[in-house]
Design an enzyme around this catalytic site. Structure first.
Site, PDB file in Angstrom:
ATOM      1  N   SER A 134       0.845  -1.197   0.000  1.00  0.00           N
ATOM      2  CA  SER A 134       0.000   0.000   0.000  1.00  0.00           C
ATOM      3  C   SER A 134       0.888   1.258   0.000  1.00  0.00           C
ATOM      4  CB  SER A 134      -0.925  -0.071   1.226  1.00  0.00           C
ATOM      5  OG  SER A 134      -1.879   0.931   1.198  1.00  0.00           O
ATOM      6  N   ASP A 158      -8.685  -6.341  -4.653  1.00  0.00           N
ATOM      7  CA  ASP A 158      -8.311  -5.047  -4.087  1.00  0.00           C
ATOM      8  C   ASP A 158      -8.842  -3.943  -5.002  1.00  0.00           C
ATOM      9  OD1 ASP A 158      -7.105  -2.760  -3.129  1.00  0.00           O
ATOM     10  OD2 ASP A 158      -5.082  -3.610  -3.065  1.00  0.00           O
ATOM     11  N   HIS A 215      -8.002  -5.064  -0.270  1.00  0.00           N
ATOM     12  CA  HIS A 215      -6.710  -4.415  -0.048  1.00  0.00           C
ATOM     13  C   HIS A 215      -5.962  -5.016   1.142  1.00  0.00           C
ATOM     14  CE1 HIS A 215      -3.752  -1.311  -0.419  1.00  0.00           C
ATOM     15  NE2 HIS A 215      -4.025  -0.786   0.749  1.00  0.00           N
ATOM     16  N   ASP A 216      -6.718  -5.421   2.167  1.00  0.00           N
ATOM     17  CA  ASP A 216      -6.109  -5.991   3.368  1.00  0.00           C
ATOM     18  C   ASP A 216      -5.310  -7.262   3.097  1.00  0.00           C
ATOM     19  OD1 ASP A 216      -6.569  -4.233   5.380  1.00  0.00           O
ATOM     20  OD2 ASP A 216      -8.234  -5.326   6.300  1.00  0.00           O
ATOM     21  N   ARG A 236     -11.937   6.210  10.185  1.00  0.00           N
ATOM     22  CA  ARG A 236     -11.534   4.813  10.187  1.00  0.00           C
ATOM     23  C   ARG A 236     -12.616   3.929   9.570  1.00  0.00           C
ATOM     24  NH1 ARG A 236      -7.371   1.693   9.466  1.00  0.00           N
ATOM     25  NH2 ARG A 236      -7.354  -0.194  10.727  1.00  0.00           N
TER      26      ARG A 236
END
Lengths: 197, 383
Positions: free
Chosen positions: B159, B323, B356-357, B229
């Site tokens: 990232s 992602d 994405h994680d 968040r």
């Protein structure tokens, strides 16, 4: 790494220090072979996870990508040679990939199993789909969906104004000069776009 | 054959962060020279005699120098990439000297907005400069100098960390042999910047933000951080993953209220609450700005190929199919620019469901690939 019978033949055709793109590069065997014997540099293209991993293990630069989607990640005329070794017969977009190869590469090298080999003809005459060392699949599980003979590929090139620079037909790694479309099991072509119109 | 280590996939064990002080001000992209300052770092493994086995791990938005191992007096204190870095792990600390650096402006120990401004004796707050990926990379170079590392065997990150690895190869091409650019992009899309702006707006419109000087008021813009968040978290997961994990599950049936009723609501609130306790709002603003600003091709008229002309490293670029925040398409732009420059690059697209994680998770194909790439780096070192 696998050393396939067409490697040394392809290496003969490739100029030293050329830029090579190998489509469907498997474990990177051909590129590693050409790097050693012809000091080439280049990249492989593969879709299969295990093959991509094998390339990284073999120190071959590889791009994970689906050939059926074309070669948009590569510029026009950016490689001396684009190779498609024993993959053409398994592709859906057969014509598109050959034209893409000749967009990206100055020359294309294509190899495929010759469906015209007499053993294949004989099996069809006896009423069965051919199964052989070179086409080791049953009709229901074969990845090969676009099989052709040497004559078929000659016609394909002629109709699209592709110039055949070299053509070798092999059996057991040996060149077959007599009745190649009948006695050869593997065909290897070096082609380019015909000059002029 | 030497005996196998007793715990081939063991962690690096207990680790201790170090503070490195820098007296000389660091010239920043914004025009200011910032300093003196300090950075927190952790190292794992041993630097070899040739000093050529060092690997720099760059962190993303909410991580730090604490890449691997645990803290002696703290439960659940595993480093953020503990599954990747350690003895026998893909980045093997038996072979490599691994360095984690907490970036300037962070809230995890390096000089940041919470620290006291030497001139005023008050926290920097809003006066802390807006820092860029390139500023961080330049600060990391000074850490390398401090440790006596002329050239990293590899610089690696996911990232925003991947962006730092990419910036290293452009800015300091002689000092990085390999770059692992994972789940990254050559710049943020408008959609990505938009998500960041929503997060910033949530923070900056929180009445307890006090224009960035909330430390004086002894408050914290928790609500803003929470919402920031929550939106971030949504973008790190894939739609499928969220459907599988939460679906339309309810906690206690429909109650016709605005309390959290769906499991996804309570999950996001929990993540937001946790984050708002440990993260700093000024840091969040700056890190999202660094993401937005990153665009190495801006210096070459938008031409990424020319921007990467200077790079000399070999690259492994990795993207994950689900992602959508940093999609495979964006990684392929990096790969194409490298190929157009005839750089040594391999690209893998990992078919993983986690969005994405995924870059933080231990997908077997992903880890096997990184392991194979580091085997190659190790082979180059010993030859």
């Amino acid at each position: 790494m696998n050393i396939r019978p067409d490697y040394s033949l392809i290496a003969e055709w490739i100029r030293p220090r050329a830029q090579v793109l190998d489509l469907g590069c498997g474990d990177g065997g051909l590129l590693a072979y050409l790097r050693e014997h012809r000091q080439i540099s280049g990249y492989g293209v593969e879709i299969d996870d295990a093959s991509v991993l094998a390339c990284v293990k073999n120190g071959v630069s590889v791009v994970q990508s689906n050939l059926e989607a074309g070669l948009s990640g590569f510029e026009d005329a950016s490689f001396d040679y684009v190779v498609l070794s024993q993959t053409l017969q398994a592709m859906r977009h057969t014509e598109e990939i050959v034209l893409e190869m000749l967009r990206v590469g100055r020359e294309a090298i294509v190899s495929f199993p010759n469906f015209g080999h007499w053993k294949h003809r004989w099996q069809i005459l006896r009423g069965h789909m051919p199964v052989s060392k070179d086409l080791p699949y049953q009709w229901y599980d074969t990845p090969n969906i676009h099989l052709c003979t040497v004559h078929d590929f000659d016609d394909f090139c002629a109709q699209r104004r592709l110039e055949v620079l070299d053509r070798r037909v092999l059996h057991d790694g040996q060149e077959v000069k007599l009745l190649p479309n009948c006695l050869g099991t593997l065909a290897v072509y070096r082609i380019r776009r015909a000059l002029g119109r | 054959m030497p005996p196998a280590p007793p715990f081939p996939n063991a962690t690096v064990g207990e680790v201790t962060p170090q503070r490195v002080d820098f007296e000389e001000p660091l010239p920043l992209a914004c025009g200011r020279a910032f300093g003196p300052y300090h950075l927190m770092i952790e190292t794992y493994g041993e630097l070899n005699a040739a000093r050529d086995n060092a690997v720099l791990i760059c962190h993303a938005l909410n991580a730090s120098h604490h890449v691997a191992g645990v803290y002696a007096d703290q439960a659940n204190s595993e480093g953020w990439w503990d599954n990747m870095v350690g003895p026998g792990k893909p980045v093997d600390t038996n072979r490599f000297f691994v360095v984690g650096v907490n970036n300037l402006g962070s809230c995890f120990g390096s000089t940041g907005p919470m620290d006291l401004h030497p001139a005023t004796g008050k926290p920097y707050g809003a006066d802390f400069p807006v820092v860029t990926v390139e500023d961080w990379v330049d600060a990391q170079v000074r850490v390398a100098d401090h440790l006596g590392i002329e050239r990293f065997a590899a610089v690696m990150g996911g990232s925003l960390g991947g962006m730092q690895a990419l910036a290293w190869t452009i800015r300091h091409p002689q000092r990085v042999a390999h770059a692992l650019v994972i789940a990254a992009a050559p710049n943020l899309s408008a959609q990505n910047i938009a998500f960041n702006e929503v997060a910033r707006a949530a923070i900056m419109t929180d009445p307890e933000f006090h224009a960035g000087h909330f430390y004086d008021a002894a408050v914290k813009p928790r609500r803003g951080l929470r919402v920031a968040r929550m939106i971030g978290h949504i973008t790190y997961l894939s739609d499928d993953q969220m459907a599988e994990k939460f679906g339309r599950q309810l906690r206690n049936g429909l109650r016709y209220t605005f309390e959290p009723e769906f499991q996804i609501e309570s999950y996001l609130r929990y993540q937001g609450d946790k984050f708002s306790e440990y993260f700093d709002a000024n840091t969040y603003l700056r890190i999202t700005k660094a993401l937005d600003y990153f665009d190495p091709a801006a210096a070459t008229g938008g031409d990424l190929r020319r921007a990467l002309e200077a790079a000399r490293a070999s690259f492994l670029v990795v993207a994950f199919t689900t992602d959508w925040r940093f999609s495979p398409q964006r990684s392929r732009e990096i790969v194409k620019a490298l190929i157009d420059n005839r750089r040594d690059v391999s690209y893998a697209e990992i078919d993983a469901p986690h969005g994405h994680d995924a870059f933080l998770l231990d997908d077997a194909r992903y880890h096997a690939l990184v392991r194979a790439y580091f085997d190659r780096i190790a082979a180059e070192l010993s030859s």
